[in-house]
Design a protein around this motif. Sequence first.
Motif, short mmCIF file in Angstrom:
data_model
loop_
_atom_site.label_atom_id
_atom_site.label_comp_id
_atom_site.label_asym_id
_atom_site.label_seq_id
_atom_site.Cartn_x
_atom_site.Cartn_y
_atom_site.Cartn_z
N PHE A 8 4.48 11.13 13.01
CA PHE A 8 4.38 9.68 13.20
C PHE A 8 3.88 9.05 11.91
O PHE A 8 2.94 9.57 11.30
CB PHE A 8 3.44 9.37 14.36
CG PHE A 8 3.09 7.92 14.52
CD1 PHE A 8 4.05 6.99 14.89
CD2 PHE A 8 1.79 7.47 14.30
CE1 PHE A 8 3.72 5.65 15.04
CE2 PHE A 8 1.46 6.13 14.45
CZ PHE A 8 2.43 5.22 14.83
N GLU A 9 4.50 7.94 11.54
CA GLU A 9 4.06 7.23 10.32
C GLU A 9 3.45 5.89 10.69
O GLU A 9 4.08 5.07 11.36
CB GLU A 9 5.23 7.02 9.36
CG GLU A 9 4.81 6.30 8.08
CD GLU A 9 5.95 6.16 7.08
OE1 GLU A 9 6.26 7.16 6.42
OE2 GLU A 9 6.52 5.04 7.00
N ILE A 10 2.21 5.67 10.24
CA ILE A 10 1.54 4.38 10.40
C ILE A 10 1.95 3.51 9.22
O ILE A 10 1.75 3.89 8.06
CB ILE A 10 0.02 4.53 10.43
CG1 ILE A 10 -0.40 5.49 11.55
CG2 ILE A 10 -0.65 3.18 10.62
CD1 ILE A 10 -1.88 5.82 11.54
N PRO A 11 2.51 2.33 9.47
CA PRO A 11 2.95 1.50 8.34
C PRO A 11 1.77 1.03 7.50
O PRO A 11 0.63 0.94 7.97
CB PRO A 11 3.63 0.30 9.03
CG PRO A 11 3.89 0.74 10.43
CD PRO A 11 2.84 1.74 10.77
N ALA A 12 2.04 0.71 6.26
CA ALA A 12 1.01 0.18 5.37
C ALA A 12 0.59 -1.21 5.82
O ALA A 12 1.42 -2.01 6.28
CB ALA A 12 1.53 0.13 3.94
N ALA A 13 -0.68 -1.50 5.68
CA ALA A 13 -1.21 -2.84 5.88
C ALA A 13 -1.36 -3.50 4.50
O ALA A 13 -0.91 -2.97 3.48
CB ALA A 13 -2.55 -2.78 6.61
N SER A 14 -2.04 -4.64 4.46
CA SER A 14 -2.20 -5.37 3.20
C SER A 14 -3.33 -4.77 2.37
O SER A 14 -4.22 -4.10 2.90
CB SER A 14 -2.51 -6.84 3.50
OG SER A 14 -1.45 -7.43 4.23
N PRO A 15 -3.33 -5.03 1.06
CA PRO A 15 -4.46 -4.57 0.23
C PRO A 15 -5.79 -5.10 0.76
O PRO A 15 -5.89 -6.24 1.21
CB PRO A 15 -4.13 -5.15 -1.14
CG PRO A 15 -2.64 -5.30 -1.14
CD PRO A 15 -2.27 -5.67 0.26
N GLY A 16 -6.80 -4.24 0.73
CA GLY A 16 -8.13 -4.61 1.18
C GLY A 16 -8.42 -4.30 2.63
O GLY A 16 -9.59 -4.33 3.05
#
Length: 339
Positions: A217-225
């Motif tokens: 399962f891949e958790i998508p990237a969130a925003s920087p910080g």
Amino acid sequence: MSQDLIVEIGPLGFPWKTADPFLFCVYHDDAYPKGNARLGPEASLQGRNLGNDFAVRDGYRMYHGEVVPGFPRHPHRGFETVTVVRKGLVDHSDSLGATARYGHGDVQWMTAGQGIVHAEMFPLVKRDTDNPLELFQIWINLPAKNKMVPAHFTMLWKEKIPVVTRTDAEGRRTEVTLSAGSLDGQAAPPPAPNSWAANPSNEVAIWQIRMDAGATFEIPAASPGVRRTLYVFHGGGVRIGGQTIDNERMVAVRGDRAAVIDNGFEPSELLMLQGRPIGEPVAHYGPFVMNSRQELEEAFADYRRTQFGGWPWDRDDPVHAAVDDRFAKHPNGDVERPV
């Protein structure tokens, strides 16, 4: 890859270690026996430190309860509690005159704000079989501008909480239950209105991740910080970013990177807490979380003077009748039930 993705690995303690905007996370898993006529355990309580029983004995704890397990009346100010009940029931009563029974997958999102006194009891309603209880309680900080908003709670009934299912290339499934946040176009119900999570730009997520043996399962990237922490609490361990993570471990990962989880040879479960930090000073003492020591002193003084509205119930550990119905009665008298 793991060196770039993984920030920290550590054991699951009591409570679990969290990162801003989260303050606290505890996992309760109690094998309560059959209940008695008072909704307590149909078992001897001799030898327990009643009133402060946190040692596992016969598979369960009484916590601060002396008849019914749970947490009799106690105050809060300056933050939120999110109670995710996986098994069993919780009876809520508070100083605003509100009350509720929820469980079996429901979530209560309570903003303590300027102050509330509440009780959280675990009624053992079944007298012919065991009463297992499993829940997470998560504390989320409030920014200074919302520390003194009116107290409020929102019910997220199980029937309204989305479960996203992904199937990998080998046909193995991962189910993600969204108590907060969104995935694959599905979004959790709105949190309490003054919550840090109410602003989508803060990207707050509370996910329960259940993986088949061998699933990916891949958790998508969130925003920087944005900060992201994963807690592996059931199963035989996983690999995250190519690094082996044993069961009962917490893993802080970079929120702005996609994180691939490869499960081992038995089903596993993880909790994910994610959010943009509030980034303000935290002054925490007992049931109050403010921004300064002076504000803490004011909180204690206000509580001594006002009791945050008083206590309208005839006992410190109120529970409802020995039925399994779920409901919530709000301070204005409105009653809601799951659909």
